[in-house]
Design a protein around this motif. Sequence first.
Motif, PDB file in Angstrom:
ATOM      1  N   ALA A  99     -27.308  36.161  47.569  1.00  0.00           N
ATOM      2  CA  ALA A  99     -27.281  34.845  46.918  1.00  0.00           C
ATOM      3  C   ALA A  99     -25.963  34.651  46.172  1.00  0.00           C
ATOM      4  O   ALA A  99     -25.327  33.587  46.275  1.00  0.00           O
ATOM      5  CB  ALA A  99     -28.468  34.697  45.968  1.00  0.00           C
ATOM      6  N   LEU A 100     -25.553  35.656  45.439  1.00  0.00           N
ATOM      7  CA  LEU A 100     -24.313  35.540  44.668  1.00  0.00           C
ATOM      8  C   LEU A 100     -23.112  35.357  45.587  1.00  0.00           C
ATOM      9  O   LEU A 100     -22.229  34.541  45.309  1.00  0.00           O
ATOM     10  CB  LEU A 100     -24.118  36.754  43.768  1.00  0.00           C
ATOM     11  N   ASN A 101     -23.049  36.101  46.691  1.00  0.00           N
ATOM     12  CA  ASN A 101     -21.950  35.933  47.640  1.00  0.00           C
ATOM     13  C   ASN A 101     -21.885  34.506  48.167  1.00  0.00           C
ATOM     14  O   ASN A 101     -20.799  33.948  48.343  1.00  0.00           O
ATOM     15  CB  ASN A 101     -22.061  36.931  48.790  1.00  0.00           C
ATOM     16  N   ASN A 102     -23.050  33.902  48.405  1.00  0.00           N
ATOM     17  CA  ASN A 102     -23.076  32.505  48.854  1.00  0.00           C
ATOM     18  C   ASN A 102     -22.550  31.571  47.771  1.00  0.00           C
ATOM     19  O   ASN A 102     -21.778  30.652  48.049  1.00  0.00           O
ATOM     20  CB  ASN A 102     -24.489  32.092  49.285  1.00  0.00           C
ATOM     21  N   TYR A 103     -22.952  31.798  46.536  1.00  0.00           N
ATOM     22  CA  TYR A 103     -22.450  30.967  45.434  1.00  0.00           C
ATOM     23  C   TYR A 103     -20.946  31.145  45.249  1.00  0.00           C
ATOM     24  O   TYR A 103     -20.225  30.167  45.012  1.00  0.00           O
ATOM     25  CB  TYR A 103     -23.202  31.270  44.131  1.00  0.00           C
TER      26      TYR A 103
ATOM     27  N   LYS B 143     -22.365  23.480  37.675  1.00  0.00           N
ATOM     28  CA  LYS B 143     -23.740  23.896  37.973  1.00  0.00           C
ATOM     29  C   LYS B 143     -23.758  25.116  38.889  1.00  0.00           C
ATOM     30  O   LYS B 143     -24.555  26.033  38.685  1.00  0.00           O
ATOM     31  CB  LYS B 143     -24.523  22.737  38.601  1.00  0.00           C
ATOM     32  N   LEU B 144     -22.879  25.106  39.897  1.00  0.00           N
ATOM     33  CA  LEU B 144     -22.793  26.264  40.792  1.00  0.00           C
ATOM     34  C   LEU B 144     -22.323  27.489  40.011  1.00  0.00           C
ATOM     35  O   LEU B 144     -22.844  28.590  40.204  1.00  0.00           O
ATOM     36  CB  LEU B 144     -21.808  25.995  41.939  1.00  0.00           C
ATOM     37  N   LEU B 145     -21.354  27.286  39.139  1.00  0.00           N
ATOM     38  CA  LEU B 145     -20.842  28.387  38.329  1.00  0.00           C
ATOM     39  C   LEU B 145     -21.940  28.952  37.440  1.00  0.00           C
ATOM     40  O   LEU B 145     -22.120  30.174  37.363  1.00  0.00           O
ATOM     41  CB  LEU B 145     -19.656  27.927  37.482  1.00  0.00           C
ATOM     42  N   GLN B 146     -22.689  28.082  36.795  1.00  0.00           N
ATOM     43  CA  GLN B 146     -23.763  28.541  35.911  1.00  0.00           C
ATOM     44  C   GLN B 146     -24.814  29.316  36.705  1.00  0.00           C
ATOM     45  O   GLN B 146     -25.297  30.354  36.263  1.00  0.00           O
ATOM     46  CB  GLN B 146     -24.409  27.362  35.177  1.00  0.00           C
TER      47      GLN B 146
END
Length: 167
Positions: A12-16, A27-30
């Motif tokens: 999930a983090l890699n996708n973000y 929002k994506l950063l948070q």
Amino acid sequence: PPVFYQEIYDIALNNYLAMLAVSPDKKLLQRAIEINIAERNASNNSLKSMFNSAKIFIIAKQYDQAEQSFQEIAQNKEPHPLIYEYWGNMYFDQGKFADAAQIYTRLLDLLPGYWMAPVLSKKPLTNQQRIIWKSHPDFMKTLEKITAAYQNTGQSDIATAIINKLQ
């Protein structure tokens, strides 16, 4: 939590991180920060989760926090070349060439000697040289930054020595 959750957090983090690289959004950063906190907790502050913290701060241009993350990694984990590459690149991209050169020195000290591939000669690469260059194709870009950092800090002799290792 089971290892399975660590893997989910990581994916999930890699996708973000990929989305943030294309479109920086608060929002994506948070959300990336929240996922990274969960990953760090689930993995008991693994090297990967700590490294992800630094990458998030770099993307957010929060360089002081990224620097703190890198220092935390350096103090608490075994040295890893990729950490020093990103750390040096962060300084380089900010124009902090003296800091970049210092970190790049640590990076080069960590690398096995066979990164010095004879790219300009007709000698065939050894299997070890092939592996390092194939698994890290952006290494030449990093070497360009390393030599530029030394050049910009008046250490052209070191930059020349590095380039000569590629002949």
